[in-house]
Design a protein around this motif. Structure first.
Motif, PDB file in Angstrom:
ATOM      1  N   PRO A 126      33.051  47.367  25.073  1.00  0.00           N
ATOM      2  CA  PRO A 126      31.674  47.225  24.583  1.00  0.00           C
ATOM      3  C   PRO A 126      31.132  48.569  24.099  1.00  0.00           C
ATOM      4  O   PRO A 126      31.383  49.605  24.700  1.00  0.00           O
ATOM      5  CB  PRO A 126      30.912  46.733  25.811  1.00  0.00           C
ATOM      6  N   LYS A 127      30.429  48.533  22.997  1.00  0.00           N
ATOM      7  CA  LYS A 127      29.724  49.700  22.464  1.00  0.00           C
ATOM      8  C   LYS A 127      28.260  49.305  22.299  1.00  0.00           C
ATOM      9  O   LYS A 127      27.865  48.198  22.627  1.00  0.00           O
ATOM     10  CB  LYS A 127      30.341  50.136  21.125  1.00  0.00           C
ATOM     11  N   GLU A 128      27.463  50.200  21.760  1.00  0.00           N
ATOM     12  CA  GLU A 128      26.025  49.969  21.693  1.00  0.00           C
ATOM     13  C   GLU A 128      25.634  48.684  20.964  1.00  0.00           C
ATOM     14  O   GLU A 128      24.913  47.854  21.490  1.00  0.00           O
ATOM     15  CB  GLU A 128      25.339  51.165  21.041  1.00  0.00           C
ATOM     16  N   ASP A 129      26.103  48.494  19.735  1.00  0.00           N
ATOM     17  CA  ASP A 129      25.719  47.319  18.955  1.00  0.00           C
ATOM     18  C   ASP A 129      26.890  46.419  18.583  1.00  0.00           C
ATOM     19  O   ASP A 129      26.756  45.533  17.743  1.00  0.00           O
ATOM     20  CB  ASP A 129      25.025  47.763  17.658  1.00  0.00           C
ATOM     21  N   ILE A 130      28.038  46.655  19.206  1.00  0.00           N
ATOM     22  CA  ILE A 130      29.246  45.933  18.813  1.00  0.00           C
ATOM     23  C   ILE A 130      30.169  45.798  20.014  1.00  0.00           C
ATOM     24  O   ILE A 130      30.109  46.603  20.934  1.00  0.00           O
ATOM     25  CB  ILE A 130      29.923  46.665  17.636  1.00  0.00           C
ATOM     26  N   VAL A 131      30.980  44.773  19.999  1.00  0.00           N
ATOM     27  CA  VAL A 131      31.993  44.593  21.036  1.00  0.00           C
ATOM     28  C   VAL A 131      33.346  44.497  20.338  1.00  0.00           C
ATOM     29  O   VAL A 131      33.512  43.714  19.404  1.00  0.00           O
ATOM     30  CB  VAL A 131      31.750  43.307  21.859  1.00  0.00           C
ATOM     31  N   TYR A 132      34.281  45.320  20.776  1.00  0.00           N
ATOM     32  CA  TYR A 132      35.649  45.259  20.286  1.00  0.00           C
ATOM     33  C   TYR A 132      36.452  44.434  21.280  1.00  0.00           C
ATOM     34  O   TYR A 132      36.465  44.734  22.468  1.00  0.00           O
ATOM     35  CB  TYR A 132      36.265  46.655  20.182  1.00  0.00           C
ATOM     36  N   ILE A 133      37.075  43.391  20.792  1.00  0.00           N
ATOM     37  CA  ILE A 133      37.907  42.540  21.638  1.00  0.00           C
ATOM     38  C   ILE A 133      39.321  42.591  21.069  1.00  0.00           C
ATOM     39  O   ILE A 133      39.533  42.362  19.878  1.00  0.00           O
ATOM     40  CB  ILE A 133      37.396  41.087  21.651  1.00  0.00           C
ATOM     41  N   ILE A 159      36.276  42.230  16.059  1.00  0.00           N
ATOM     42  CA  ILE A 159      35.058  43.024  16.192  1.00  0.00           C
ATOM     43  C   ILE A 159      33.856  42.088  16.071  1.00  0.00           C
ATOM     44  O   ILE A 159      33.743  41.335  15.098  1.00  0.00           O
ATOM     45  CB  ILE A 159      35.000  44.128  15.117  1.00  0.00           C
ATOM     46  N   MET A 160      32.995  42.115  17.089  1.00  0.00           N
ATOM     47  CA  MET A 160      31.834  41.223  17.128  1.00  0.00           C
ATOM     48  C   MET A 160      30.552  42.028  17.156  1.00  0.00           C
ATOM     49  O   MET A 160      30.335  42.799  18.095  1.00  0.00           O
ATOM     50  CB  MET A 160      31.872  40.352  18.387  1.00  0.00           C
ATOM     51  N   PRO A 161      29.684  41.861  16.154  1.00  0.00           N
ATOM     52  CA  PRO A 161      28.366  42.505  16.235  1.00  0.00           C
ATOM     53  C   PRO A 161      27.509  41.815  17.279  1.00  0.00           C
ATOM     54  O   PRO A 161      27.607  40.610  17.479  1.00  0.00           O
ATOM     55  CB  PRO A 161      27.788  42.323  14.828  1.00  0.00           C
TER      56      PRO A 161
END
Length: 113
Positions: free
Chosen positions: A82-89, A109-111
Motif C-alpha cells: 500500500p502507498k498513499e493513493d495507490i495499492v500495488y498488488i 496497480i489499483m488507485p
C-alpha cells in the motif's frame, strides 16, 4: 474443456467462470470491493487479504502470458504494497506447462480514489 476447480493452499481457479481467487491464510474478509474485473477483500484493519480476478485468462494474455499456466498451478502468492493513493498488488504463479516448471509474476496497480 471440462469444468474443474484447481485448489491450492491459498487459491482456487474455476475454469468455468475463468476466475482466480487468491487469499491470505488465517485472515477473514470483512469487506469486498468490486473494481472492474477485480474483487478485493479487506480485513477489519483495511488490509488486502484476498483478490478475485474475473476473466483471468484475458488478463494473462494482456501480459503476454500463456493462460495454460492456470491449468496446473502448484502455488499462488499474493503480495500487497500500500502507498498513499495507490495499492500495488502482485501475484506470483508457479505452475507446470509441458512438464516444465514455470514461475510468473504479475503486477496489478489499483488507485484508491
Amino acid at each position: 474443456m471440462e469444468n474443474k476447480l484447481i485448489k491450492g493452499k491459498n487459491f482456487v481457479y474455476d475454469n468455468f467462470s475463468d476466475s482466480l481467487m487468491v487469499f491470505s491464510d488465517n485472515e477473514n474478509a470483512k469487506e469486498n470491493f468490486l473494481l472492474g474485473d477485480f474483487v478485493i477483500s479487506l480485513n477489519e484493519k483495511g488490509e488486502v487479504v484476498g483478490l478475485e480476478i474475473r476473466g483471468v485468462s484475458a488478463l494473462l494474455e494482456n501480459y503476454e502470458i500463456d493462460p495454460k499456466i492456470l491449468e496446473n498451478m502448484k502455488k499462488v502468492e499474493l503480495k500487497v504494497i500500500p502507498k498513499e493513493d495507490i495499492v500495488y498488488i502482485f501475484f506470483n504463479i508457479e505452475s507446470i506447462i509441458d512438464l516444465k516448471p514455470v514461475k510468473q509474476k504479475l503486477p496489478i496497480i489499483m488507485p484508491l480514489h
